[in-house]
Design an enzyme around this catalytic site. Structure first.
Site, PDB file in Angstrom:
ATOM      1  N   ASP A   8      20.608  18.132  94.043  1.00 10.95           N
ATOM      2  CA  ASP A   8      22.058  18.341  94.116  1.00 10.95           C
ATOM      3  C   ASP A   8      22.668  17.361  93.112  1.00 10.95           C
ATOM      4  O   ASP A   8      22.754  16.168  93.371  1.00 10.95           O
ATOM      5  CB  ASP A   8      22.536  18.047  95.546  1.00 10.95           C
ATOM      6  CG  ASP A   8      24.064  17.970  95.644  1.00 10.95           C
ATOM      7  OD1 ASP A   8      24.745  18.407  94.708  1.00 10.95           O
ATOM      8  OD2 ASP A   8      24.550  17.469  96.679  1.00 10.95           O
ATOM      9  N   LYS A  70      29.967  15.630  85.526  1.00 13.86           N
ATOM     10  CA  LYS A  70      29.810  17.043  85.909  1.00 13.86           C
ATOM     11  C   LYS A  70      31.050  17.855  85.531  1.00 13.86           C
ATOM     12  O   LYS A  70      30.963  19.038  85.219  1.00 13.86           O
ATOM     13  CB  LYS A  70      29.578  17.103  87.416  1.00 13.86           C
ATOM     14  CG  LYS A  70      29.267  18.472  87.968  1.00 13.86           C
ATOM     15  CD  LYS A  70      28.833  18.339  89.395  1.00 13.86           C
ATOM     16  CE  LYS A  70      28.626  19.689  90.048  1.00 13.86           C
ATOM     17  NZ  LYS A  70      28.168  19.532  91.427  1.00 13.86           N
ATOM     18  N   GLU A 171      25.902  25.748  95.332  1.00 12.45           N
ATOM     19  CA  GLU A 171      25.906  24.683  96.342  1.00 12.45           C
ATOM     20  C   GLU A 171      26.209  25.193  97.764  1.00 12.45           C
ATOM     21  O   GLU A 171      25.483  24.858  98.703  1.00 12.45           O
ATOM     22  CB  GLU A 171      26.880  23.576  95.935  1.00 12.45           C
ATOM     23  CG  GLU A 171      26.317  22.749  94.789  1.00 12.45           C
ATOM     24  CD  GLU A 171      27.360  21.941  94.045  1.00 12.45           C
ATOM     25  OE1 GLU A 171      28.499  21.823  94.528  1.00 12.45           O
ATOM     26  OE2 GLU A 171      27.024  21.425  92.966  1.00 12.45           O
ATOM     27  N   ASP A 193      33.393  23.535 100.965  1.00 10.15           N
ATOM     28  CA  ASP A 193      32.661  22.465 100.274  1.00 10.15           C
ATOM     29  C   ASP A 193      33.616  21.668  99.397  1.00 10.15           C
ATOM     30  O   ASP A 193      34.079  22.163  98.369  1.00 10.15           O
ATOM     31  CB  ASP A 193      31.549  23.128  99.440  1.00 10.15           C
ATOM     32  CG  ASP A 193      30.703  22.117  98.669  1.00 10.15           C
ATOM     33  OD1 ASP A 193      31.033  20.913  98.706  1.00 10.15           O
ATOM     34  OD2 ASP A 193      29.719  22.538  98.045  1.00 10.15           O
TER      35      ASP A 193
END
Ligand code: AMP
Length: 527
Positions: A8, A70, A171, A193
């Site tokens: 992850d 990211k 994810e 999320d």
């Protein structure tokens, strides 16, 4: 067969897991922690620090400490989002020749992919030290709404780190996989999320081992950092009012305030009030100034309730896309560290009229799901579970007057392919240009440009006679491929691809070679 690791790669923290029997297990990093800050720092002597060591440098070496990379993966320097980020971070950004964003360190220019590769390499090293053997394969996760460039950039980062990517998985899907397997549930699941930088909502239907993603939606620019920023702004404002000093331009002070804000935010998930105390935050003339404030949970919720509200339309849209109401949702999973905020728990429980699942560790569940996916792809769970994912964004082409014509609509189950025919508009036209885009905006120019294809070598014929079949394909990783065939002759058309973004294979190979040479030098030195 060697171990496959689930990674992850988070905006704020990253986590690595593996499959033991049918259970996904987290591998602790070299410092014994279950997650590693996604931070890379370069010291004056060009030493690379990763994770907590890098985080500790953030204050003293802000211009060479890269965090939240990211958000830059697969992005153009000139894009609105990158321009916005560049205003908020202490390290510098610039554009590569192809327009991709690059990080401008004191000593060198470096791509977001290379920074991510350093984090992945560290996680790989943790896994190798745990297993006592080399690890060469991975399942890596991405936010559900990542486009092709962002997915490709993530894959390239893993490649640079020396890992073969077996699958790129969304994810929320990964989180659901971890949850569903443990609980053996069936029904409709909403995965909310919210991590450090991104927000995703996914609606999945789980039934007898079949995980079907029905819809996914989200915002790449909404996450925990936005909640921190509200506290930062509040502190700057209070300081200005009390001390008559503007510290918003003081990078050193800002870094300390940012860290204190995040700490206060986390504390407010468990307490009703917290104190923020930063002595010697700045000086004014010869006088030292101190920052001391008390923030209550109530005031913090007041400062950030619009951020929480902002997620609701995304949920509504995702539900309406799969024809469901909040009452049709059987379970709500909160994933990502920011999901620990009581206001988020309250909002989701009010909205769905049920409490979220409590027994999940929001920091680890995504990596654990990725580890389980490795069992689905290769191992004993192959026949037990079937994972059906969807493409989060429409894929299409530019047509006349800046119009976006979708070819594969969003939320289509992947892998998928579709063939569309093109022809010429002029007599004896030898070339047709196709501009492939991804996004939801009806205006072509407001979507992400994936590539421009020139179909060349078309035989001379009157306008409208040649028929060229173009195949658009999205694989299980959500990555796009395009090919073309002349339908009359079944001859493959010359397709000249000009990808609008990303590292070229040649560049990746060069980076890998450079890394290998560096590793060889290090091990020679260590011997
Ligand atoms: P992730 O990307 O899932 O690691 O999530 C990281 C984000 O979660 C960061 O913005 C953290 O500040 C935030 N976070 C972690 N723990 C908490 C907590 N207890 N309360 C609120 N936010 C948290």
């Amino acid at each position: 067969m060697g171990h496959v690791i689930g990674i992850d790669l988070g905006t704020t923290n990253s986590c690595v897991a593996y499959l033991e029997g049918k259970e996904g297990r987290v591998i602790h990093n070299l410092e014994g922690m279950s997650t590693t800050p996604s931070v890379v720092s370069f010291t004056r002597s060009s030493e690379e620090l990763i994770g907590n060591l890098a985080l500790r440098q953030a204050i003293t070496n802000p211009e060479n400490t890269v965090f939240a990379v990211k958000r830059l993966m697969g992005k153009k320097f000139n894009s609105e989002s990158v321009q916005e980020i560049s205003q908020k971070i202490p390290y510098r950004l610039t554009g590569a020749l192809n327009g991709d964003v690059m990080i401008d360190l004191s000593s060198k220019l470096i791509s977001p992919q290379e920074i991510s590769a350093m984090i992945i390499k560290y996680l790989k090293k943790c896994a190798e030290s745990y297993f006592g053997e080399k690890v060469e394969e991975t399942i890596i996760t991405v936010p559900a709404h990542f486009n092709d460039h962002q997915r490709q950039a993530t894959k390239d980062a893993a490649k640079i780190a020396g890992l073969r990517v077996l699958r790129v998985i969304n994810e929320p899907t990964s989180a659901c996989l971890a949850y569903g397997l443990n609980e053996k549930k069936s029904g409709n699941i909403a995965v909310y999320d919210i991590g450090g930088g991104t927000f995703d909502i996914s609606i999945l239907e789980v039934s007898e081992g079949v995980f079907n993603v029905l819809a996914t939606n989200g915002d790449t620019f909404l996450g925990g950092e936005d909640f921190d920023a509200r506290i930062v702004d509040w502190l700057i404002d209070r300081f200005q009012k009390k001390q008559k000093v503007d510290i918003s331009e003081d990078k050193f002070a800002l870094q300390r305030i940012k860290e204190a804000a995040e700490k206060a935010k986390k504390e407010l998930s468990f307490t009703l009030e917290t104190e923020i105390n930063l002595p010697f935050i700045t000086s004014y003339g010869s006088e030292s100034k101190h920052l001391k404030e008390t923030l209550s949970r109530r005031d913090f919720e007041e400062l950030t309730k619009d951020l929480v509200q902002k997620t609701i339309p995304y949920i509504e849209e995702a539900l309406s896309e799969c024809g469901l109401n909040p009452e049709n949702i059987d379970e709500v999973l909160l994933v990502g560290g920011q999901g620990r905020m009581p206001l988020i728990k309250k909002m989701t429980s009010d909205y769905f009229k049920k409490d979220s699942v409590e027994n999940l560790n929001p920091d680890e569940v995504v990596a654990v799901g990725a580890a389980i996916q490795s069992g689905i792809l290769e191992g004993e769970m192959k026949d037990l579970i079937l994972l059906l994912d969807v493409t989060p964004l429409s894929l299409g082409i530019e047509t006349e007057n800046d119009t976006f014509s979708p070819i594969i609509p969003k939320n289509t189950t992947i892998p998928t392919k579709i063939t569309t025919s093109f022809t010429t508009v002029e007599n004896n036209q030898r070339r047709v240009r196709i501009h492939v885009l991804q996004g939801e905006n009806p205006k072509a120019s407001l979507n992400t440009s994936l590539a421009v294809f020139d179909l060349v070598g078309i035989e001379s014929a009157p306008a409208g006679v040649p028929q060229i079949d173009v195949h658009f394909e999205i694989d299980g990783d959500g990555i796009v491929r395009v090919s073309a065939v002349d339908s009359a002759t079944q001859r493959k058309q010359g397709v000249k691809v000009n990808p609008s973004s990303g590292l070229k294979q040649k560049e990746i190979n060069k980076i890998i070679k450079r890394e290998q040479a560096q590793n060889a030098r290090v091990s020679e030195y260590e011997e």
